[in-house]
Structure formats: C-alpha cells, structure tokens
Scaffold this motif. Structure first.
Motif, PDB file in Angstrom:
ATOM      1  N   ALA A  53      12.167  12.713   3.986  1.00 48.07           N
ATOM      2  CA  ALA A  53      12.846  10.953   3.381  1.00 48.07           C
ATOM      3  C   ALA A  53      13.001  10.584   4.078  1.00 48.07           C
ATOM      4  O   ALA A  53      13.081   9.556   3.128  1.00 48.07           O
ATOM      5  CB  ALA A  53      14.340  11.672   4.876  1.00 48.07           C
ATOM      6  N   LEU A  54      11.386   9.895   4.818  1.00 49.11           N
ATOM      7  CA  LEU A  54      11.176   8.495   4.879  1.00 49.11           C
ATOM      8  C   LEU A  54       9.797   8.927   4.197  1.00 49.11           C
ATOM      9  O   LEU A  54       9.914   7.655   3.406  1.00 49.11           O
ATOM     10  CB  LEU A  54      10.449   8.785   6.218  1.00 49.11           C
ATOM     11  N   HIS A  55       9.149   9.616   3.305  1.00 42.68           N
ATOM     12  CA  HIS A  55       8.317   9.190   1.891  1.00 42.68           C
ATOM     13  C   HIS A  55       9.204   9.014   0.899  1.00 42.68           C
ATOM     14  O   HIS A  55       8.766   7.702   0.159  1.00 42.68           O
ATOM     15  CB  HIS A  55       7.825  11.125   1.817  1.00 42.68           C
ATOM     16  N   GLU A  56      10.466   9.840   0.727  1.00 45.86           N
ATOM     17  CA  GLU A  56      11.269   9.142  -0.481  1.00 45.86           C
ATOM     18  C   GLU A  56      12.336   7.933  -0.263  1.00 45.86           C
ATOM     19  O   GLU A  56      11.442   7.326  -1.800  1.00 45.86           O
ATOM     20  CB  GLU A  56      12.434  10.214  -0.915  1.00 45.86           C
ATOM     21  N   ALA A  57      11.819   7.612   0.618  1.00 42.36           N
ATOM     22  CA  ALA A  57      12.643   6.116   0.830  1.00 42.36           C
ATOM     23  C   ALA A  57      11.462   4.895   1.107  1.00 42.36           C
ATOM     24  O   ALA A  57      12.193   3.982   0.081  1.00 42.36           O
ATOM     25  CB  ALA A  57      13.450   6.135   2.871  1.00 42.36           C
ATOM     26  N   ILE A  58      10.331   5.151   1.327  1.00 38.64           N
ATOM     27  CA  ILE A  58       9.241   4.380   1.840  1.00 38.64           C
ATOM     28  C   ILE A  58       8.587   4.257  -0.122  1.00 38.64           C
ATOM     29  O   ILE A  58       8.589   3.226  -0.374  1.00 38.64           O
ATOM     30  CB  ILE A  58       8.160   5.339   2.152  1.00 38.64           C
ATOM     31  N   ALA A  59       8.553   5.206  -0.188  1.00 38.03           N
ATOM     32  CA  ALA A  59       7.946   5.222  -2.045  1.00 38.03           C
ATOM     33  C   ALA A  59       9.042   4.220  -3.198  1.00 38.03           C
ATOM     34  O   ALA A  59       8.535   4.148  -3.531  1.00 38.03           O
ATOM     35  CB  ALA A  59       8.179   6.626  -3.179  1.00 38.03           C
ATOM     36  N   GLU A  60      10.518   4.373  -2.472  1.00 36.34           N
ATOM     37  CA  GLU A  60      11.328   3.314  -4.046  1.00 36.34           C
ATOM     38  C   GLU A  60      11.201   1.600  -3.740  1.00 36.34           C
ATOM     39  O   GLU A  60      11.204   1.570  -4.316  1.00 36.34           O
ATOM     40  CB  GLU A  60      12.436   3.098  -3.004  1.00 36.34           C
ATOM     41  N   HIS A  61       9.957   1.517  -2.914  1.00 30.98           N
ATOM     42  CA  HIS A  61       9.894   0.100  -2.289  1.00 30.98           C
ATOM     43  C   HIS A  61       8.113  -0.134  -2.203  1.00 30.98           C
ATOM     44  O   HIS A  61       7.399  -0.913  -2.027  1.00 30.98           O
ATOM     45  CB  HIS A  61       9.650  -0.374  -1.076  1.00 30.98           C
ATOM     46  N   LEU A  62       7.574   1.092  -3.206  1.00 32.03           N
ATOM     47  CA  LEU A  62       5.258   0.545  -3.226  1.00 32.03           C
ATOM     48  C   LEU A  62       5.251   0.879  -4.823  1.00 32.03           C
ATOM     49  O   LEU A  62       6.691   0.998  -5.742  1.00 32.03           O
ATOM     50  CB  LEU A  62       4.744   2.245  -2.760  1.00 32.03           C
ATOM     51  N   PRO A  63       4.394   0.231  -5.431  1.00 32.89           N
ATOM     52  CA  PRO A  63       4.102   0.156  -6.703  1.00 32.89           C
ATOM     53  C   PRO A  63       3.878   1.674  -7.407  1.00 32.89           C
ATOM     54  O   PRO A  63       4.257   2.067  -6.267  1.00 32.89           O
ATOM     55  CB  PRO A  63       2.608  -1.060  -6.749  1.00 32.89           C
ATOM     56  N   ALA A  64       4.491   1.843  -8.174  1.00 30.05           N
ATOM     57  CA  ALA A  64       4.545   2.759  -8.870  1.00 30.05           C
ATOM     58  C   ALA A  64       3.366   3.890  -8.591  1.00 30.05           C
ATOM     59  O   ALA A  64       3.623   5.125  -8.384  1.00 30.05           O
ATOM     60  CB  ALA A  64       5.102   2.753 -10.847  1.00 30.05           C
ATOM     61  N   ASP A  65       2.508   3.348  -8.641  1.00 31.24           N
ATOM     62  CA  ASP A  65       1.112   4.454  -9.105  1.00 31.24           C
ATOM     63  C   ASP A  65       0.786   4.313  -7.067  1.00 31.24           C
ATOM     64  O   ASP A  65       0.633   6.319  -6.790  1.00 31.24           O
ATOM     65  CB  ASP A  65      -0.255   3.646  -8.939  1.00 31.24           C
ATOM     66  N   GLN A  66       0.786   3.721  -6.092  1.00 30.23           N
ATOM     67  CA  GLN A  66       1.199   4.623  -4.642  1.00 30.23           C
ATOM     68  C   GLN A  66       2.532   5.582  -4.963  1.00 30.23           C
ATOM     69  O   GLN A  66       2.459   5.949  -3.761  1.00 30.23           O
ATOM     70  CB  GLN A  66       0.677   2.977  -3.909  1.00 30.23           C
ATOM     71  N   ALA A  67       3.657   5.368  -5.095  1.00 25.71           N
ATOM     72  CA  ALA A  67       4.694   5.479  -5.148  1.00 25.71           C
ATOM     73  C   ALA A  67       4.415   7.206  -5.237  1.00 25.71           C
ATOM     74  O   ALA A  67       5.054   8.243  -4.595  1.00 25.71           O
ATOM     75  CB  ALA A  67       6.082   5.172  -5.217  1.00 25.71           C
ATOM     76  N   GLN A  68       3.797   7.164  -6.296  1.00 27.84           N
ATOM     77  CA  GLN A  68       3.382   8.587  -7.115  1.00 27.84           C
ATOM     78  C   GLN A  68       2.975   9.262  -5.969  1.00 27.84           C
ATOM     79  O   GLN A  68       3.109  10.751  -6.272  1.00 27.84           O
ATOM     80  CB  GLN A  68       2.642   8.213  -8.519  1.00 27.84           C
ATOM     81  N   VAL A  69       1.538   9.010  -5.190  1.00 34.24           N
ATOM     82  CA  VAL A  69       0.588   9.427  -4.086  1.00 34.24           C
ATOM     83  C   VAL A  69       1.234  10.182  -2.915  1.00 34.24           C
ATOM     84  O   VAL A  69       1.523  10.855  -2.805  1.00 34.24           O
ATOM     85  CB  VAL A  69      -0.104   8.292  -4.147  1.00 34.24           C
TER      86      VAL A  69
END
Ligand SMILES: Cc1ncc(C[n+]2csc(CCO)c2C)c(N)n1
Length: 215
Positions: A53-69
């Motif tokens: 769940a944290l991966h999903e939550a953190i990804a929302e706050h990262l730049p798109a390319d990093q969120a994708q990783v």
C-alpha cells in the motif's frame, strides 16, 4: 561513493545485527521452532500488506517516471505466491491473519514508513523502503550459498537470492540514488535518517519474531 553506500556504511553495525540475529542463524541451521517461523510469517503478512500500500501511496507523490518504477516493482513482487505455499505448509489461514493483531514492532515499523510519507516528504519515504529490499537481498545471497536442513527454511532464503529479486533491489537502489541526487542537502539528510530508522526496524523485526512479542 553513492548515497546509498554512504548510508549503508553509516548503519553497518545495525545491518550486521540482522545477519547475526539468532532468528537468522536458527533458520539457517534448522533449529528455529516452526511456531516462531509461523509467528514471523503472520506478522510479515501484515507488514507486506502495508508495504504494498505504501508503494502506491508514495508513487502518487513522485514524478511520473519514478512513480512508474515504484509501481512496477510492486506489481512484479513474487513474494506472495512463494509465501502462499509456506502458509499452507504451516496451516496458516486467512482467519489467522485476520484475527492476529499486528505486534508492537511491526506496528512501529509500518507507522514509521507512513510518518516519512505524511510528515516528512516522499523522498524520505522512498529511502525508508530501501532497507527492506536491500537487506533481504544480501541475507538471501549470503545464506542461499549454504544449505538448511529444513526445506521450508531453505525456500525462504532461496526466494531472496533469485535473479529477479537481485534485479528489483538494483532498480530500487537506482531509484533512491536518483531521488537523492535530485534533492537538496536537507532532504538528503532526511532520506538518510529514514533509511537508518528502517534498518533499525529490520533488525528489531527479527527480535520481535524471536521473542513472539505481544502487546
Ligand atoms: C520485515 C520485512 N522486511 C523486508 C522484507 C522483504 N521484502 C518485503 S516486500 C519486498 C519487496 C519486493 O518483494 C521485500 C524485499 C520482508 N518480507 N519483511
């Protein structure tokens, strides 16, 4: 030296404490009581649920390319399938997960990761995820070279020594180093702190299971 190697150097005694923990040595020599491993698997299920769940939550706050990783890493994790077999072998059911409360140290570790995201910043939160990958990859690589007399315990280590797992750990290391390189010195310090605290909680997690900690 890159950022993650510096942080790693700074927490070496804590890191080593996980390697040398009696939970790990007893897993390796096969003497760990199954009931203790069972306790670990139930608590780790709580941890893994929060971690995903944290991966999903953190990804929302990262730049798109990093969120994708980060999201791809979450998707690609084969841990659940491997664990399913272990759960079945030890007779752990969905009811066991539902009725066993998260223990104090697992609760503190999960709360720490959410604190990094909600009260510090997403960069620190990403750094807080790294010890989980990196420590298990190193312990897996170290112990898969040796054999455990108990196939169940050997399978546990083998899962973390796999090529897939080494690849995902390297992707996570790259992501964290890129994030640190793009951050201010203050944020880099916050990332180092989050990394260190997660490394401390990783070592406490073994102790929690070893003593079957309760509230
Ligand atoms: C307390 C605790 N820390 C780390 C791991 C290892 N782990 C959990 S999720 C994940 C990422 C991809 O599977 C990794 C490496 C664990 N199981 N339990």
């Amino acid at each position: 030296m890159n950022y993650t190697d510096q942080w790693h150097q700074a927490v070496l005694p804590t890191w080593q404490a996980s390697f040398d923990h009696p939970f790990i040595t007893a897993l390796h020599d096969g003497t760990l009581p199954e009931d203790t491993f069972r306790y670990y698997l139930i608590q780790d299920h709580h941890y893994l649920t929060a971690f995903a769940a944290l991966h999903e939550a953190i990804a929302e706050h990262l730049p798109a390319d990093q969120a994708q990783v980060l999201l791809a890493l979450n998707e690609g994790s084969g841990e659940d399938t491997i664990r399913d077999k272990m759960h079945a072998e030890l007779g752990i059911t969905a009811t066991d997960f539902a009725t066993t409360p998260v223990a104090p140290t697992a609760y503190a570790y999960i709360s720490h990761m959410y604190y990094q995201l909600n009260e510090v910043n997403p960069q620190a939160a990403v750094a807080g995820l790294l010890p989980c990958y990196w420590l298990y990859a190193q312990i897996g690589a170290h112990l898969a070279k040796l054999t455990s007399p108990k196939p169940l315990y050997q399978a546990f280590f083998d899962a973390y020594a796999s090529d897939d797992f080494t690849t995902s750990t390297n992707q996570m290391l790259d992501l964290v180093n890129q994030t640190a390189a793009a951050s201010s010195p203050d944020v880099q310090t916050q990332m180092a702190t989050a990394f260190k605290r997660s490394a401390v909680y990783e070592s406490h997690f073994w102790q929690m299971a070893y003593q079957k900690e309760r509230w």
